[in-house]
Design a protein around this motif. Sequence first.
Motif, PDB file in Angstrom:
ATOM      1  N   LEU A  77       0.824  -1.089  -0.001  1.00  0.00           N
ATOM      2  CA  LEU A  77      -0.178   0.038   0.027  1.00  0.00           C
ATOM      3  C   LEU A  77       0.953   1.446   0.039  1.00  0.00           C
ATOM      4  CD1 LEU A  77      -2.763   1.130   0.355  1.00  0.00           C
ATOM      5  CD2 LEU A  77      -2.204   1.307   2.824  1.00  0.00           C
ATOM      6  N   VAL A  78       1.823   1.377   0.827  1.00  0.00           N
ATOM      7  CA  VAL A  78       2.744   2.238   1.060  1.00  0.00           C
ATOM      8  C   VAL A  78       3.690   2.405  -0.054  1.00  0.00           C
ATOM      9  CG1 VAL A  78       4.712   3.580   1.933  1.00  0.00           C
ATOM     10  CG2 VAL A  78       2.573   2.541   3.475  1.00  0.00           C
ATOM     11  N   LEU A  79       4.394   1.320  -0.862  1.00  0.00           N
ATOM     12  CA  LEU A  79       4.947   1.274  -1.961  1.00  0.00           C
ATOM     13  C   LEU A  79       4.409   1.658  -3.131  1.00  0.00           C
ATOM     14  CD1 LEU A  79       7.839   0.529  -3.086  1.00  0.00           C
ATOM     15  CD2 LEU A  79       6.531  -1.703  -3.389  1.00  0.00           C
ATOM     16  N   PHE A  80       3.113   1.479  -3.389  1.00  0.00           N
ATOM     17  CA  PHE A  80       2.416   1.645  -4.571  1.00  0.00           C
ATOM     18  C   PHE A  80       1.850   3.172  -4.577  1.00  0.00           C
ATOM     19  CE2 PHE A  80       3.220  -2.810  -5.724  1.00  0.00           C
ATOM     20  CZ  PHE A  80       3.152  -2.621  -7.102  1.00  0.00           C
ATOM     21  N   THR A  81       1.418   3.605  -3.400  1.00  0.00           N
ATOM     22  CA  THR A  81       0.957   4.853  -3.266  1.00  0.00           C
ATOM     23  C   THR A  81       2.044   5.906  -3.568  1.00  0.00           C
ATOM     24  OG1 THR A  81      -0.716   4.179  -1.337  1.00  0.00           O
ATOM     25  CG2 THR A  81       0.028   6.468  -1.625  1.00  0.00           C
ATOM     26  N   LEU A  82       3.245   5.716  -2.971  1.00  0.00           N
ATOM     27  CA  LEU A  82       4.515   6.629  -3.207  1.00  0.00           C
ATOM     28  C   LEU A  82       4.938   6.374  -4.953  1.00  0.00           C
ATOM     29  CD1 LEU A  82       6.896   6.007  -0.358  1.00  0.00           C
ATOM     30  CD2 LEU A  82       5.452   8.060  -0.870  1.00  0.00           C
ATOM     31  N   LEU A  83       4.559   5.231  -5.491  1.00  0.00           N
ATOM     32  CA  LEU A  83       4.846   5.121  -6.794  1.00  0.00           C
ATOM     33  C   LEU A  83       4.012   5.784  -7.806  1.00  0.00           C
ATOM     34  CD1 LEU A  83       5.947   1.438  -7.291  1.00  0.00           C
ATOM     35  CD2 LEU A  83       7.581   3.576  -7.487  1.00  0.00           C
ATOM     36  N   GLY A  84       2.738   6.020  -7.244  1.00  0.00           N
ATOM     37  CA  GLY A  84       1.300   6.517  -7.732  1.00  0.00           C
ATOM     38  C   GLY A  84       1.710   8.070  -7.765  1.00  0.00           C
ATOM     39  N   PHE A  85       2.284   8.568  -6.883  1.00  0.00           N
ATOM     40  CA  PHE A  85       2.477   9.980  -6.554  1.00  0.00           C
ATOM     41  C   PHE A  85       3.645  10.459  -7.654  1.00  0.00           C
ATOM     42  CE2 PHE A  85       5.087  13.283  -4.426  1.00  0.00           C
ATOM     43  CZ  PHE A  85       3.980  14.293  -4.382  1.00  0.00           C
ATOM     44  N   VAL A  86       4.603   9.674  -7.457  1.00  0.00           N
ATOM     45  CA  VAL A  86       5.754   9.970  -8.619  1.00  0.00           C
ATOM     46  C   VAL A  86       5.385   9.852  -9.929  1.00  0.00           C
ATOM     47  CG1 VAL A  86       8.017   9.073  -9.537  1.00  0.00           C
ATOM     48  CG2 VAL A  86       7.699   9.127  -7.017  1.00  0.00           C
ATOM     49  N   ALA A  87       4.402   9.015 -10.288  1.00  0.00           N
ATOM     50  CA  ALA A  87       3.712   8.865 -11.798  1.00  0.00           C
ATOM     51  C   ALA A  87       3.018   9.978 -11.990  1.00  0.00           C
ATOM     52  CB  ALA A  87       3.175   7.685 -11.818  1.00  0.00           C
ATOM     53  N   GLY A  88       2.254  10.437 -11.034  1.00  0.00           N
ATOM     54  CA  GLY A  88       1.374  11.669 -11.083  1.00  0.00           C
ATOM     55  C   GLY A  88       2.022  12.859 -11.075  1.00  0.00           C
ATOM     56  N   VAL A  89       3.283  13.007 -10.501  1.00  0.00           N
ATOM     57  CA  VAL A  89       4.132  14.338 -10.578  1.00  0.00           C
ATOM     58  C   VAL A  89       4.796  14.220 -11.907  1.00  0.00           C
ATOM     59  CG1 VAL A  89       5.829  15.384  -9.694  1.00  0.00           C
ATOM     60  CG2 VAL A  89       4.346  14.521  -8.209  1.00  0.00           C
ATOM     61  N   LYS A  90       5.001  12.927 -12.382  1.00  0.00           N
ATOM     62  CA  LYS A  90       5.713  13.094 -13.717  1.00  0.00           C
ATOM     63  C   LYS A  90       4.836  13.481 -14.866  1.00  0.00           C
ATOM     64  CE  LYS A  90       8.701   9.941 -16.219  1.00  0.00           C
ATOM     65  NZ  LYS A  90       9.406   8.683 -16.546  1.00  0.00           N
ATOM     66  N   THR A  91       3.512  12.802 -14.693  1.00  0.00           N
ATOM     67  CA  THR A  91       2.628  13.319 -15.603  1.00  0.00           C
ATOM     68  C   THR A  91       2.170  14.891 -15.711  1.00  0.00           C
ATOM     69  OG1 THR A  91       1.600  10.998 -15.395  1.00  0.00           O
ATOM     70  CG2 THR A  91       0.344  12.654 -16.662  1.00  0.00           C
ATOM     71  N   MET A  92       2.055  15.324 -14.402  1.00  0.00           N
ATOM     72  CA  MET A  92       1.861  16.827 -14.233  1.00  0.00           C
ATOM     73  C   MET A  92       2.886  17.660 -14.850  1.00  0.00           C
ATOM     74  SD  MET A  92       0.467  17.477 -10.561  1.00  0.00           S
ATOM     75  CE  MET A  92       1.458  19.181 -10.250  1.00  0.00           C
ATOM     76  N   MET A  93       4.137  17.086 -14.874  1.00  0.00           N
ATOM     77  CA  MET A  93       5.244  17.979 -15.323  1.00  0.00           C
ATOM     78  C   MET A  93       5.399  17.629 -16.916  1.00  0.00           C
ATOM     79  SD  MET A  93       6.879  19.250 -12.904  1.00  0.00           S
ATOM     80  CE  MET A  93       8.171  19.818 -13.443  1.00  0.00           C
ATOM     81  N   ARG A  94       5.024  16.841 -17.537  1.00  0.00           N
ATOM     82  CA  ARG A  94       4.883  16.623 -18.903  1.00  0.00           C
ATOM     83  C   ARG A  94       3.606  17.586 -19.248  1.00  0.00           C
ATOM     84  NH1 ARG A  94       3.176  11.112 -20.094  1.00  0.00           N
ATOM     85  NH2 ARG A  94       4.895  10.568 -18.604  1.00  0.00           N
TER      86      ARG A  94
END
Length: 118
Positions: A77-94
């Motif tokens: 839960l913690v691991l994939f929530t953090l990965l989801g956050f990173v993916a969301g930020v990366k998509t926002m930056m794009r």
Amino acid sequence: MGPIGVTEPDKAKQLADLEARIKAAKGGGESRAHQEEHYSMAQHGWRMVTELVAGLGIGFGIGYGLDSLFGTLPIFLVLFTLLGFVAGVKTMMRSAAELQKGQSAQEAGEDERTNDGN
């Protein structure tokens, strides 16, 4: 033939007055363009927020599902929530880069139009 008592110079003056009123009415369109641009920026902002929340939600869902499946502590839960956050930020930056690229291209087009008029 025109109506009795109206001469050609009067018609020309009336036509000129009408054209002036039309130009004045069209001048109000600039504020609408600014409002539409502002609305467009709000849309881009909401798109970025949605991308971030979607990344968090998907990561949370995957992590919770894996934890339920394996009966583990909330490690996934913690691991994939953090990965989801990173993916969301990366998509926002794009998305922000696309928006910036579009604005710079639009400004370059406006500069070309103003330089052609000189």
